[in-house]
Design a protein around this motif. Structure first.
Motif, mmCIF file in Angstrom:
data_model
loop_
_atom_site.group_PDB
_atom_site.id
_atom_site.type_symbol
_atom_site.label_atom_id
_atom_site.label_comp_id
_atom_site.label_asym_id
_atom_site.label_seq_id
_atom_site.Cartn_x
_atom_site.Cartn_y
_atom_site.Cartn_z
ATOM 1 N N ALA A 30 -0.135 6.061 6.912
ATOM 2 C CA ALA A 30 -0.716 6.304 8.582
ATOM 3 C C ALA A 30 -1.557 5.030 8.670
ATOM 4 O O ALA A 30 -1.437 4.249 9.815
ATOM 5 C CB ALA A 30 -1.568 7.418 8.760
ATOM 6 N N ASN A 31 -2.232 4.331 8.052
ATOM 7 C CA ASN A 31 -2.861 3.243 8.219
ATOM 8 C C ASN A 31 -1.923 1.982 8.655
ATOM 9 O O ASN A 31 -2.361 1.029 9.315
ATOM 10 C CB ASN A 31 -3.710 2.631 7.039
ATOM 11 C CG ASN A 31 -5.056 3.519 6.800
ATOM 12 O OD1 ASN A 31 -5.457 4.432 7.732
ATOM 13 N ND2 ASN A 31 -5.724 3.424 5.744
ATOM 14 N N GLY A 32 -0.844 2.274 7.930
ATOM 15 C CA GLY A 32 0.194 0.890 8.608
ATOM 16 C C GLY A 32 0.471 0.750 10.135
ATOM 17 O O GLY A 32 0.482 -0.193 10.621
ATOM 18 N N THR A 42 4.011 -8.197 8.632
ATOM 19 C CA THR A 42 3.464 -7.603 7.304
ATOM 20 C C THR A 42 3.388 -6.205 7.598
ATOM 21 O O THR A 42 3.840 -5.198 6.713
ATOM 22 C CB THR A 42 2.291 -8.192 6.782
ATOM 23 O OG1 THR A 42 2.527 -9.656 6.395
ATOM 24 C CG2 THR A 42 1.631 -7.776 5.580
ATOM 25 N N PHE A 43 2.768 -5.739 8.737
ATOM 26 C CA PHE A 43 2.464 -4.453 8.807
ATOM 27 C C PHE A 43 3.920 -3.822 9.353
ATOM 28 O O PHE A 43 3.956 -2.622 8.931
ATOM 29 C CB PHE A 43 1.639 -4.264 10.073
ATOM 30 C CG PHE A 43 0.112 -4.596 9.716
ATOM 31 C CD1 PHE A 43 -0.519 -4.512 8.506
ATOM 32 C CD2 PHE A 43 -0.531 -5.648 10.631
ATOM 33 C CE1 PHE A 43 -1.723 -4.634 8.298
ATOM 34 C CE2 PHE A 43 -1.827 -5.816 10.326
ATOM 35 C CZ PHE A 43 -2.338 -5.624 9.057
ATOM 36 N N ARG A 44 4.878 -4.252 9.841
ATOM 37 C CA ARG A 44 6.128 -3.758 9.839
ATOM 38 C C ARG A 44 6.693 -3.268 8.665
ATOM 39 O O ARG A 44 7.389 -2.267 8.586
ATOM 40 C CB ARG A 44 7.119 -4.626 10.888
ATOM 41 C CG ARG A 44 6.949 -4.366 12.318
ATOM 42 C CD ARG A 44 7.928 -4.951 13.104
ATOM 43 N NE ARG A 44 8.303 -6.521 12.761
ATOM 44 C CZ ARG A 44 7.596 -7.404 13.323
ATOM 45 N NH1 ARG A 44 6.770 -7.280 14.346
ATOM 46 N NH2 ARG A 44 7.703 -8.575 13.074
ATOM 47 N N ARG A 45 6.699 -4.433 7.668
ATOM 48 C CA ARG A 45 7.040 -4.118 6.530
ATOM 49 C C ARG A 45 6.574 -3.055 5.697
ATOM 50 O O ARG A 45 7.144 -2.205 5.185
ATOM 51 C CB ARG A 45 7.072 -5.437 5.696
ATOM 52 C CG ARG A 45 7.464 -5.360 4.313
ATOM 53 C CD ARG A 45 7.247 -6.682 3.460
ATOM 54 N NE ARG A 45 7.329 -6.726 2.039
ATOM 55 C CZ ARG A 45 7.074 -7.522 1.197
ATOM 56 N NH1 ARG A 45 6.439 -8.882 1.873
ATOM 57 N NH2 ARG A 45 7.084 -7.375 0.014
ATOM 58 N N ALA A 98 -1.486 -3.357 -0.884
ATOM 59 C CA ALA A 98 -1.204 -4.951 -1.013
ATOM 60 C C ALA A 98 -0.851 -5.174 0.430
ATOM 61 O O ALA A 98 -1.150 -6.409 0.952
ATOM 62 C CB ALA A 98 -0.176 -5.137 -2.029
ATOM 63 N N LEU A 99 -0.105 -4.601 0.827
ATOM 64 C CA LEU A 99 0.562 -5.056 2.405
ATOM 65 C C LEU A 99 -0.517 -4.936 3.269
ATOM 66 O O LEU A 99 -0.686 -5.912 4.265
ATOM 67 C CB LEU A 99 1.896 -4.084 2.617
ATOM 68 C CG LEU A 99 2.853 -4.678 1.785
ATOM 69 C CD1 LEU A 99 4.020 -3.659 2.118
ATOM 70 C CD2 LEU A 99 3.595 -5.891 1.901
ATOM 71 N N GLN A 100 -1.310 -3.898 3.174
ATOM 72 C CA GLN A 100 -2.417 -3.708 4.365
ATOM 73 C C GLN A 100 -3.413 -4.914 4.118
ATOM 74 O O GLN A 100 -3.843 -5.452 5.056
ATOM 75 C CB GLN A 100 -3.114 -2.325 4.086
ATOM 76 C CG GLN A 100 -4.207 -2.205 5.075
ATOM 77 C CD GLN A 100 -4.728 -0.853 4.895
ATOM 78 O OE1 GLN A 100 -4.147 0.259 4.652
ATOM 79 N NE2 GLN A 100 -6.249 -0.811 5.019
ATOM 80 N N GLY A 101 -3.626 -5.178 2.826
ATOM 81 C CA GLY A 101 -4.488 -6.466 2.587
ATOM 82 C C GLY A 101 -4.088 -7.730 3.035
ATOM 83 O O GLY A 101 -4.799 -8.390 3.835
ATOM 84 N N ALA A 102 -2.771 -7.969 2.937
ATOM 85 C CA ALA A 102 -2.281 -9.266 3.197
ATOM 86 C C ALA A 102 -2.127 -9.197 4.829
ATOM 87 O O ALA A 102 -2.503 -10.287 5.549
ATOM 88 C CB ALA A 102 -0.715 -9.409 2.781
ATOM 89 N N LEU A 111 -3.559 -14.047 -0.231
ATOM 90 C CA LEU A 111 -2.325 -13.439 -0.144
ATOM 91 C C LEU A 111 -1.358 -13.380 -1.133
ATOM 92 O O LEU A 111 -0.807 -12.367 -1.496
ATOM 93 C CB LEU A 111 -1.514 -14.250 1.167
ATOM 94 C CG LEU A 111 -2.396 -14.132 2.637
ATOM 95 C CD1 LEU A 111 -1.595 -15.139 3.556
ATOM 96 C CD2 LEU A 111 -2.101 -12.649 3.252
ATOM 97 N N ALA A 112 -1.429 -14.458 -2.000
ATOM 98 C CA ALA A 112 -0.562 -14.446 -3.213
ATOM 99 C C ALA A 112 -1.147 -13.376 -4.206
ATOM 100 O O ALA A 112 -0.390 -12.662 -5.172
ATOM 101 C CB ALA A 112 -0.620 -15.748 -3.792
ATOM 102 N N GLN A 113 -2.510 -13.305 -4.380
ATOM 103 C CA GLN A 113 -3.271 -12.173 -5.041
ATOM 104 C C GLN A 113 -2.719 -10.857 -4.647
ATOM 105 O O GLN A 113 -2.539 -9.815 -5.863
ATOM 106 C CB GLN A 113 -4.777 -12.487 -5.271
ATOM 107 C CG GLN A 113 -5.134 -13.655 -5.685
ATOM 108 C CD GLN A 113 -4.728 -13.805 -7.193
ATOM 109 O OE1 GLN A 113 -4.803 -13.148 -7.838
ATOM 110 N NE2 GLN A 113 -4.249 -14.854 -7.647
ATOM 111 N N PHE A 114 -2.477 -10.342 -3.576
ATOM 112 C CA PHE A 114 -2.190 -9.062 -3.216
ATOM 113 C C PHE A 114 -0.843 -8.860 -3.560
ATOM 114 O O PHE A 114 -0.535 -7.743 -4.261
ATOM 115 C CB PHE A 114 -2.125 -8.868 -1.763
ATOM 116 C CG PHE A 114 -3.284 -8.919 -0.878
ATOM 117 C CD1 PHE A 114 -4.159 -7.797 -1.407
ATOM 118 C CD2 PHE A 114 -3.951 -9.794 -0.058
ATOM 119 C CE1 PHE A 114 -5.440 -7.540 -0.776
ATOM 120 C CE2 PHE A 114 -5.289 -9.602 0.300
ATOM 121 C CZ PHE A 114 -6.017 -8.680 0.199
#
Length: 86
Positions: A48-50, A36-39, A16-20, A2-5
């Motif tokens: 769209a993927n969010g 995270t997905f709301r952000r 990065a947000l999608q990965g986290a 998570l920190a790496q994203f």
């Protein structure tokens, strides 16, 4: 992971947000994944993927009305999107 994203791509970068969020989802940490997905959707409303991953997370949380709303937003942005075919 998570920190790496955040470190590599930046805190509001959509990948990065999608990965986290995906990491949280795989760990079954649904509140963190949803946040995270709301952000992701708030900072990148055209990504769209969010909305797809937010819908999936809400579904896993049994928040069906929220899942339908997020899925509708996904389909509005990507009516022929790859996630709709899975």
């Amino acid at each position: 992971a998570l920190a790496q994203f955040d470190k590599v791509l930046g805190s509001n970068h959509p990948i990065a947000l999608q990965g986290a969020g995906t990491v949280w989802l795989k760990r079954q940490r649904f509140e963190e994944a949803a946040a995270t997905f709301r952000r992701l959707t708030e900072t990148n409303p055209g990504y769209a993927n969010g909305y797809y991953f937010l819908a999936l997370t809400y579904f896993r949380m049994n928040r069906l009305a929220d899942a339908v709303d997020a899925a509708s937003r996904y389909l509005a942005l990507a009516p022929a999107g790859t996630h709709g075919k899975e």
